[in-house]
Design a protein around this motif. Sequence first.
Motif, PDB file in Angstrom:
ATOM      1  N   TYR A 200       0.768  -1.336   0.134  1.00  0.00           N
ATOM      2  CA  TYR A 200       0.114   0.030   0.007  1.00  0.00           C
ATOM      3  C   TYR A 200       0.796   1.260  -0.109  1.00  0.00           C
ATOM      4  O   TYR A 200       1.867   1.596   0.863  1.00  0.00           O
ATOM      5  CB  TYR A 200      -0.853  -0.042   1.209  1.00  0.00           C
ATOM      6  CG  TYR A 200      -2.105   0.772   1.251  1.00  0.00           C
ATOM      7  CD1 TYR A 200      -3.193   0.907   0.067  1.00  0.00           C
ATOM      8  CD2 TYR A 200      -2.350   1.733   2.300  1.00  0.00           C
ATOM      9  CE1 TYR A 200      -4.046   1.618   0.282  1.00  0.00           C
ATOM     10  CE2 TYR A 200      -3.540   2.655   2.382  1.00  0.00           C
ATOM     11  CZ  TYR A 200      -4.356   2.630   1.343  1.00  0.00           C
ATOM     12  OH  TYR A 200      -5.340   3.327   1.314  1.00  0.00           O
ATOM     13  N   PRO A 247      -6.226  -1.517   2.742  1.00  0.00           N
ATOM     14  CA  PRO A 247      -6.007  -2.868   2.828  1.00  0.00           C
ATOM     15  C   PRO A 247      -6.778  -3.408   3.396  1.00  0.00           C
ATOM     16  O   PRO A 247      -7.293  -4.880   3.163  1.00  0.00           O
ATOM     17  CB  PRO A 247      -4.616  -2.703   3.720  1.00  0.00           C
ATOM     18  CG  PRO A 247      -3.771  -1.498   3.276  1.00  0.00           C
ATOM     19  CD  PRO A 247      -5.214  -0.588   3.142  1.00  0.00           C
ATOM     20  N   ASP A 248      -7.705  -2.909   4.401  1.00  0.00           N
ATOM     21  CA  ASP A 248      -8.658  -3.558   5.027  1.00  0.00           C
ATOM     22  C   ASP A 248      -9.762  -2.568   5.416  1.00  0.00           C
ATOM     23  O   ASP A 248      -9.440  -1.108   5.622  1.00  0.00           O
ATOM     24  CB  ASP A 248      -8.363  -4.353   6.231  1.00  0.00           C
ATOM     25  CG  ASP A 248      -7.744  -3.526   7.346  1.00  0.00           C
ATOM     26  OD1 ASP A 248      -8.445  -2.818   8.178  1.00  0.00           O
ATOM     27  OD2 ASP A 248      -6.619  -3.684   7.540  1.00  0.00           O
ATOM     28  N   TYR A 249     -10.955  -3.007   5.872  1.00  0.00           N
ATOM     29  CA  TYR A 249     -12.208  -2.028   6.180  1.00  0.00           C
ATOM     30  C   TYR A 249     -11.950  -1.592   7.623  1.00  0.00           C
ATOM     31  O   TYR A 249     -12.922  -0.842   8.123  1.00  0.00           O
ATOM     32  CB  TYR A 249     -13.446  -2.577   5.851  1.00  0.00           C
ATOM     33  CG  TYR A 249     -13.718  -2.753   4.372  1.00  0.00           C
ATOM     34  CD1 TYR A 249     -13.390  -1.747   3.461  1.00  0.00           C
ATOM     35  CD2 TYR A 249     -14.593  -3.578   3.773  1.00  0.00           C
ATOM     36  CE1 TYR A 249     -13.190  -1.732   2.173  1.00  0.00           C
ATOM     37  CE2 TYR A 249     -14.698  -3.456   2.383  1.00  0.00           C
ATOM     38  CZ  TYR A 249     -14.238  -2.791   1.580  1.00  0.00           C
ATOM     39  OH  TYR A 249     -14.339  -2.740   0.006  1.00  0.00           O
ATOM     40  N   GLY A 250     -11.358  -2.482   8.348  1.00  0.00           N
ATOM     41  CA  GLY A 250     -11.140  -2.173   9.635  1.00  0.00           C
ATOM     42  C   GLY A 250     -12.361  -2.151  10.637  1.00  0.00           C
ATOM     43  O   GLY A 250     -13.202  -3.153  10.252  1.00  0.00           O
ATOM     44  N   ALA A 253     -15.892  -2.765   8.894  1.00  0.00           N
ATOM     45  CA  ALA A 253     -15.971  -4.346   7.773  1.00  0.00           C
ATOM     46  C   ALA A 253     -17.536  -4.778   8.105  1.00  0.00           C
ATOM     47  O   ALA A 253     -17.919  -5.012   7.134  1.00  0.00           O
ATOM     48  CB  ALA A 253     -15.023  -5.256   8.343  1.00  0.00           C
ATOM     49  N   ASN A 259     -19.649  -1.153  -0.074  1.00  0.00           N
ATOM     50  CA  ASN A 259     -18.249  -1.267  -0.116  1.00  0.00           C
ATOM     51  C   ASN A 259     -17.380   0.196  -0.136  1.00  0.00           C
ATOM     52  O   ASN A 259     -16.423   0.477   0.722  1.00  0.00           O
ATOM     53  CB  ASN A 259     -17.594  -2.346  -0.788  1.00  0.00           C
ATOM     54  CG  ASN A 259     -17.983  -3.684  -0.258  1.00  0.00           C
ATOM     55  OD1 ASN A 259     -18.268  -3.539   1.031  1.00  0.00           O
ATOM     56  ND2 ASN A 259     -17.750  -4.784  -1.061  1.00  0.00           N
ATOM     57  N   LYS A 262     -17.337   2.102   3.180  1.00  0.00           N
ATOM     58  CA  LYS A 262     -16.397   1.298   3.996  1.00  0.00           C
ATOM     59  C   LYS A 262     -14.986   1.638   3.959  1.00  0.00           C
ATOM     60  O   LYS A 262     -14.216   1.840   4.738  1.00  0.00           O
ATOM     61  CB  LYS A 262     -16.664  -0.122   3.952  1.00  0.00           C
ATOM     62  CG  LYS A 262     -17.938  -0.876   4.500  1.00  0.00           C
ATOM     63  CD  LYS A 262     -18.088  -1.969   4.341  1.00  0.00           C
ATOM     64  CE  LYS A 262     -19.359  -2.971   4.633  1.00  0.00           C
ATOM     65  NZ  LYS A 262     -19.333  -4.521   4.583  1.00  0.00           N
ATOM     66  N   ALA A 266     -12.787   3.759   6.272  1.00  0.00           N
ATOM     67  CA  ALA A 266     -11.368   3.271   6.521  1.00  0.00           C
ATOM     68  C   ALA A 266     -10.127   3.953   6.364  1.00  0.00           C
ATOM     69  O   ALA A 266      -9.301   3.965   7.149  1.00  0.00           O
ATOM     70  CB  ALA A 266     -11.514   1.789   6.127  1.00  0.00           C
ATOM     71  N   ARG A 270      -7.589   5.457   9.007  1.00  0.00           N
ATOM     72  CA  ARG A 270      -6.270   4.950   8.834  1.00  0.00           C
ATOM     73  C   ARG A 270      -5.289   6.414   8.879  1.00  0.00           C
ATOM     74  O   ARG A 270      -4.218   6.151   9.708  1.00  0.00           O
ATOM     75  CB  ARG A 270      -6.064   4.221   7.577  1.00  0.00           C
ATOM     76  CG  ARG A 270      -4.751   3.445   7.537  1.00  0.00           C
ATOM     77  CD  ARG A 270      -4.569   3.080   5.945  1.00  0.00           C
ATOM     78  NE  ARG A 270      -3.496   2.067   6.001  1.00  0.00           N
ATOM     79  CZ  ARG A 270      -3.490   0.810   6.222  1.00  0.00           C
ATOM     80  NH1 ARG A 270      -4.791   0.015   6.862  1.00  0.00           N
ATOM     81  NH2 ARG A 270      -2.417  -0.337   6.048  1.00  0.00           N
TER      82      ARG A 270
END
Length: 467
Positions: A200, A247-250, A253, A259, A262, A266, A270
């Motif tokens: 990332y 990298p992720d929705y933390g 999620a 999406n 989200k 996120a 972050r």
Amino acid sequence: MQRLCFLLAIGLLSVVPSVVRAADETKPNVIFIYVDDLGYGDLGSFGQKKIATPKLDQMADDGIKLTSFYAGCTVCRPSRLVLWTGRSLGHQPINDNKPYTMKSTDHTIAQLMKDQGYTTGGVGKWAMGTPGSGGEPIYHGFDFWCGYLDQGNAHNYYPPHIWRCEGDKVEKLPLEGNVLIDDNPHARGRVSKPDARKTYSYDVMTQEAFDFVRRNADKPFLLHLHWTIPHANNEGGRVTGDGQEVPDYGQYADKDWPNPEKGFAAMITRMDGDVGKLRDLLKELKIEDNTLLIFTSDNGPHSEGGHKHGFFDSNGPLRGFKRTVYEGGIRVPFIAVWPGKIPAGTESGITFNAYDVMATYADLTNAKQVPLNDGLSFLPTLLDQQQKVVVGNRKPDPKSRISYSSFAKMEAARMGKFKAVRLSPDKPIELYNLQEDIGETTDIAADHPTIVQMMGDFMKEAKEPLQ
């Protein structure tokens, strides 16, 4: 015009820096965070209810919020050009996102600080010149830069490389695991499938910024963090992934949200966490009390990549969003903290602009040779100190100045509570009272013909050569 000149003579006055610093005082470090497409309402301290921004909210509690701060433009590239040069859009060669390469005559705030003995660095989106163009940051005042040089490439969070510029070198910094669709140089670094997205870019640039701080903690430095969050991942109009790559929705999620929303939330949370880590680093290095930390955005919120700015009320109470000159497109959150210097928990509604940053840096460092600019130092406002006004000089008192913005054929001007908008040269000027109507819902131009005439005259004068 006579009335305008009279008002300018009375109100648009020069401000003498009121901060008196001893000649041997340690020069303060400056860290300036300029995130990408973050709206006025995207932070908890500015009214956000759904997206968690605890670290930035704490920063606001520990410092000051400017609630009438304007980005350089309502889109990215000219916004950065305004910031770098201290000149409003009336004095810029572009006021939209067409390509632009920084010229040798474009004197930057980084050059100003370098001349004052600062080590200068930056990460993120530069947008002022591709490799080999002469527009790279190392030729315009920066000792170090790591990130995206090209505007289009900056819209991918998983490119195969970013650029690292230092000394006289401009080199690729490979990002492990990220794979091109093909070898087409115009592919803009797009990756083939989700499992080819390994590194990332935002995280790499953040680590580079923290490393710069560690390397230079024993000397005065300027660091610009031009994070690309929360800009959508849209390359040449094509959206990859869900449009809001992270990298992720933390913690989001399991939310019953689309999406892209989200991902948008996120990304912001972050980034918020990394602001907290940056402040912790300053404490660890024992330089927090000698560092002015500023956070703001390059323009209003976007509705791109599947994200809709209305989902989180990203423009808050403001009308409009990115690519408009209504408040939502250009008014952005602004937070500054400097322990022991900026009173905690304070707020100011005085109008300031990105083109004021050069004047503020000059004030902070007592610079004697400053490039001609449109700016006014907001340092006294941050420090809650009285600004001294000298009658007869060019620059304005902050409470009576007129500020200017534009985008393509649109123009906007603000003086005190009044905001003027003209959507094209053949359209009439709209006028709003922001004190009573922050959402710009009621055009009061017919009730104030004198103010409308004055604003129209100012819009013309704003494009005359700077003298």
